[in-house]
Design an enzyme around this catalytic site. Structure first.
Site, PDB file in Angstrom:
ATOM      1  N   TRP A  11       0.877  -1.187   0.000  1.00 36.88           N
ATOM      2  CA  TRP A  11       0.000   0.000   0.000  1.00 36.88           C
ATOM      3  C   TRP A  11       0.911   1.233   0.000  1.00 36.88           C
ATOM      4  O   TRP A  11       1.789   1.351   0.871  1.00 36.88           O
ATOM      5  CB  TRP A  11      -0.857  -0.040   1.262  1.00 36.88           C
ATOM      6  CG  TRP A  11      -1.848   1.079   1.387  1.00 36.88           C
ATOM      7  CD1 TRP A  11      -2.676   1.563   0.413  1.00 36.88           C
ATOM      8  CD2 TRP A  11      -2.123   1.837   2.577  1.00 36.88           C
ATOM      9  NE1 TRP A  11      -3.456   2.573   0.926  1.00 36.88           N
ATOM     10  CE2 TRP A  11      -3.132   2.766   2.248  1.00 36.88           C
ATOM     11  CE3 TRP A  11      -1.627   1.820   3.880  1.00 36.88           C
ATOM     12  CZ2 TRP A  11      -3.658   3.667   3.169  1.00 36.88           C
ATOM     13  CZ3 TRP A  11      -2.144   2.709   4.795  1.00 36.88           C
ATOM     14  CH2 TRP A  11      -3.142   3.621   4.443  1.00 36.88           C
ATOM     15  N   ASP A  22      -0.714  -5.914   9.008  1.00 36.25           N
ATOM     16  CA  ASP A  22      -1.729  -4.936   8.639  1.00 36.25           C
ATOM     17  C   ASP A  22      -2.995  -5.706   8.241  1.00 36.25           C
ATOM     18  O   ASP A  22      -2.979  -6.493   7.291  1.00 36.25           O
ATOM     19  CB  ASP A  22      -1.207  -4.070   7.472  1.00 36.25           C
ATOM     20  CG  ASP A  22      -2.109  -2.872   7.211  1.00 36.25           C
ATOM     21  OD1 ASP A  22      -3.181  -2.788   7.838  1.00 36.25           O
ATOM     22  OD2 ASP A  22      -1.737  -2.012   6.386  1.00 36.25           O
ATOM     23  N   LYS A  36     -13.481  -0.823   6.219  1.00 40.27           N
ATOM     24  CA  LYS A  36     -14.078  -1.585   5.122  1.00 40.27           C
ATOM     25  C   LYS A  36     -15.145  -2.550   5.633  1.00 40.27           C
ATOM     26  O   LYS A  36     -16.240  -2.599   5.089  1.00 40.27           O
ATOM     27  CB  LYS A  36     -13.018  -2.396   4.363  1.00 40.27           C
ATOM     28  CG  LYS A  36     -11.649  -1.756   4.307  1.00 40.27           C
ATOM     29  CD  LYS A  36     -11.517  -0.667   3.277  1.00 40.27           C
ATOM     30  CE  LYS A  36     -10.208   0.061   3.478  1.00 40.27           C
ATOM     31  NZ  LYS A  36      -9.859   0.975   2.438  1.00 40.27           N
TER      32      LYS A  36
HETATM   33  C1  LMR Z   1      -6.925   2.208  -0.645  1.00 47.97           C
HETATM   34  O1  LMR Z   1      -5.842   1.608  -0.686  1.00 47.97           O
HETATM   35  O2  LMR Z   1      -7.522   2.573  -1.652  1.00 47.97           O
HETATM   36  C2  LMR Z   1      -7.569   2.443   0.687  1.00 47.97           C
HETATM   37  O3  LMR Z   1      -6.852   1.831   1.696  1.00 47.97           O
HETATM   38  C3  LMR Z   1      -7.830   3.871   0.935  1.00 47.97           C
HETATM   39  C4  LMR Z   1      -6.589   4.653   1.188  1.00 47.97           C
HETATM   40  O4  LMR Z   1      -6.578   5.347   2.200  1.00 47.97           O
HETATM   41  O5  LMR Z   1      -5.651   4.595   0.398  1.00 47.97           O
END
Ligand code: LMR
Length: 395
Positions: free
Chosen positions: A130, A210, A245
């Site tokens: 992420w 996570d 979520k």
């Molecule tokens: C995403 O990856 O789209 C979500 O976790 C929202 C974000 O805050 O990035």
């Protein structure tokens, strides 16, 4: 002084929300930010949440501070959800819950705790991960490294991952995604979790798991397999959990930092330090989301409704994955994108290149992250034929 400040591009994921809103293409499709969408493309408030909020409105008596660890009722609801109702870790009093402003807030608490309490420890994240992971840990002053996760053919590179984990300096922190890996959708099997556990033990690593998508992969308990395996077999670990979520309460910023220690005594020491970190960041977490979650989890009736709604969301996403591959069949692209049906959670690493993603946006009004990550919940019966046609055109 401000004349020296340079403008930087906005966040790559959140920026898509604005760009999508501005697009006037009537056929536009939003596959960007990770929020659930129903068949009509809406992100509705869950029924269990609405009912819990009605009860809160009626029964709430104060809006006083809830303390740096948040509402204890929330912590007591999240711990068994994450670690299991009959977890030996909970029985031994080894786990502490701290309510946080979203999963992101929990990650920042974890980062600050590592930076201040475990100096010299670096953090290892999957490549890719992420994108915000890449910001949060350095922002806390930590050094970040990557371990491989996906190979050149867009498959899970477990061999590469394990080999890299074996090289991590003893005592460093390894960030793992509990389920629904963001951005790829490639999850570890139970056997693979077992192998990760062995390496973590061997290298004396500190896992930071996570857990932002519990319930979106295979099920609430199934998705927690890796977290529970590690918690029950290791002395120490960190978990960052999110209700954004699975309760659909994105804007209420509701997450939890779970610290697992060797025994109850050490857990209390760690917990006292986490309280300081929270206090110095924002003092107390926002209360509303945590109140919703504890209201639901403390009512057998609301909890049953919530579980049903979550199952419906998960089943819909998994169905859309198969439908997407089917829709590509007439173009001879079903094999190329077969991975989408195998991945789990909200996202798919489609294998589309940044150039293809740009063309989809500019020529078809289809929005996704440039890495080729698509939010599968943005697919629908209505837009799949259009999506398939557009993807065929850019291939
Ligand atoms: C995403 O990856 O789209 C979500 O976790 C929202 C974000 O805050 O990035």
């Amino acid at each position: 002084m401000f004349e020296q400040i340079e403008r930087v591009p906005g966040d790559a994921i959140l920026g898509l929300i604005e760009a999508f809103k501005k697009d006037t293409n009537p056929q536009k499709v939003d596959l960007g930010v990770g929020v659930y969408r129903d068949a009509q493309g809406n992100t509705p408030v869950m029924r269990a949440v609405k009912e819990a909020e009605a009860l809160l409105l009626k029964n709430e008596t104060t809006k006083t501070y809830i303390g740096s660890h948040g509402d204890p009722r929330y912590g007591q609801a999240i711990l068994p959800l994450v670690l299991g109702a009959s977890s030996p870790v909970l029985e031994a009093g080894r786990a502490s819950a701290t309510q946080s402003p979203g999963g992101t807030g929990a990650l920042r608490l974890a980062a600050d705790f590592i930076a201040t309490q475990l100096p010299g420890k670096d953090v290892w994240v999957s490549d890719p991960t992420w994108p915000n992971h890449l910001g949060i840990f350095p922002a806390a002053g930590l050094t970040l490294h990557k371990y491989p996760y996906v190979d050149a053919e867009n498959r899970l590179d477990f061999g590469g991952m394990l080999a890299a984990l074996k090289q991590i300096p003893e005592g460093d922190v390894v960030l793992l995604h509990a389920c629904c890996h963001n951005p790829t959708g490639f999850d570890l099997s139970r056997e693979q979790w077992q192998q990760v556990l062995e390496v973590v033990k061997e290298r004396d690593l500190l896992p930071l798991v996570d857990f932002a998508y519990q319930g979106f992969g295979e099920g609430l308990d199934e998705d927690a397999y890796g977290v529970r395996l590690l918690a029950e077999n290791l002395d120490e670990m960190i978990v960052t959990s999110s209700c954004s979520k699975n309760f659909g309460i994105y804007c209420e910023r509701t997450g939890c930092l779970i610290m697992v220690a060797k025994n109850a005594e050490q857990m209390e020491n760690v917990r006292s330090q986490v309280a300081i970190v929270a206090r110095e960041n924002y003092s107390n977490p926002p209360a509303h989301g945590g109140s919703i979650v504890s209201e639901i989890m403390n009512s057998a009736e609301l909890a049953a409704i919530w579980r049903e709604e979550l199952t419906e969301m998960r089943d819909r996403i998994n169905g859309l994955r198969r439908q997407f591959v089917e829709a590509l069949k007439p173009y001879g692209l079903d094999e190329k994108y077969a991975c989408v049906a195998e991945q789990r959670g909200m996202f798919s690493y489609t294998g589309l290149t940044p150039e293809q993603v740009d063309r989809l946006r500019d020529e078809y009004g289809i929005y996704m992250v440039r890495s080729g990550r698509a939010n599968v919940a943005g697919f629908s019966d209505e837009n799949l034929p259009y999506l398939a046609k557009a993807i065929a055109a850019v291939n």
